[in-house]
Design an enzyme around this catalytic site. Sequence first.
Site, PDB file in Angstrom:
ATOM      1  N   SER A  65       0.847  -1.194   0.000  1.00  0.00           N
ATOM      2  CA  SER A  65       0.000   0.000   0.000  1.00  0.00           C
ATOM      3  C   SER A  65       0.881   1.242   0.000  1.00  0.00           C
ATOM      4  CB  SER A  65      -0.903  -0.010   1.243  1.00  0.00           C
ATOM      5  OG  SER A  65      -1.829   1.046   1.202  1.00  0.00           O
ATOM      6  N   ASP A  66       0.327   2.328  -0.504  1.00  0.00           N
ATOM      7  CA  ASP A  66       1.050   3.597  -0.494  1.00  0.00           C
ATOM      8  C   ASP A  66       0.037   4.729  -0.412  1.00  0.00           C
ATOM      9  OD1 ASP A  66       3.627   4.869  -0.527  1.00  0.00           O
ATOM     10  OD2 ASP A  66       3.139   5.649  -2.502  1.00  0.00           O
ATOM     11  N   THR A  67       0.442   5.834   0.176  1.00  0.00           N
ATOM     12  CA  THR A  67      -0.438   6.996   0.319  1.00  0.00           C
ATOM     13  C   THR A  67       0.306   8.255  -0.093  1.00  0.00           C
ATOM     14  OG1 THR A  67      -1.629   5.970   2.162  1.00  0.00           O
ATOM     15  CG2 THR A  67      -1.829   8.361   1.939  1.00  0.00           C
ATOM     16  N   SER A  70      -3.324   3.680  -2.364  1.00  0.00           N
ATOM     17  CA  SER A  70      -3.402   2.527  -3.262  1.00  0.00           C
ATOM     18  C   SER A  70      -3.166   1.259  -2.466  1.00  0.00           C
ATOM     19  CB  SER A  70      -2.344   2.646  -4.352  1.00  0.00           C
ATOM     20  OG  SER A  70      -1.062   2.716  -3.753  1.00  0.00           O
TER      21      SER A  70
END
Length: 192
Positions: A71-73, A108
């Site tokens: 995940s990434d933000t 994501s």
Amino acid sequence: MKRRLYLSSSSPRRKELLDQAGIPFDLVNAPVEETGLPNESPESFVLRMAVEKALSGFNKVPGKNVWVLGSDTIILKDGKVFGKPKHKMDAYRMLMSFSGEEHTVMTSIAIVNDGAVYSDVCQTNVFFRPISDSEFEQYWATGEAEDKAGAYGIQGQAAKFIEKIEGSYSAVMGLPLYELDKLLRESNFYSE
């Protein structure tokens, strides 16, 4: 055969959200270089980061019936991408640009299972009330701003700056649980 979910992240917030959702998981340490490509859109970048994290983790975990979550933000405002602040003035610049304004949080997620990749991007609009310099100083002193995209955590003391959100609270925190559940179902994680 028992299925295992691995989280390819060191984020305490993502761990907390998986615990909250009641999804058992193990951790895998698989850092990736977080650098944008020329002409890459913010949405493409954040999605690529989640996929790379999941793939990197998948390559470190042996066995079958393994699902790896990456995940990434990022935060987007006025066409600019905001990641984690590098120092106090960077955090000040970020938070003051959000002060009294709206910005978009893009988180994501990607799940890799036996070579298949399932992914999604969740966008949430966040509306800040105006923030004074003294409020920034008080917030900076908490230490919360230092390791978070956009220099704030919705689940901490910065919550008092947030007038409203349109979208997913858990995505702003770092892991969109609705979208995660959807991808786990699509990838047959829950199947017997």
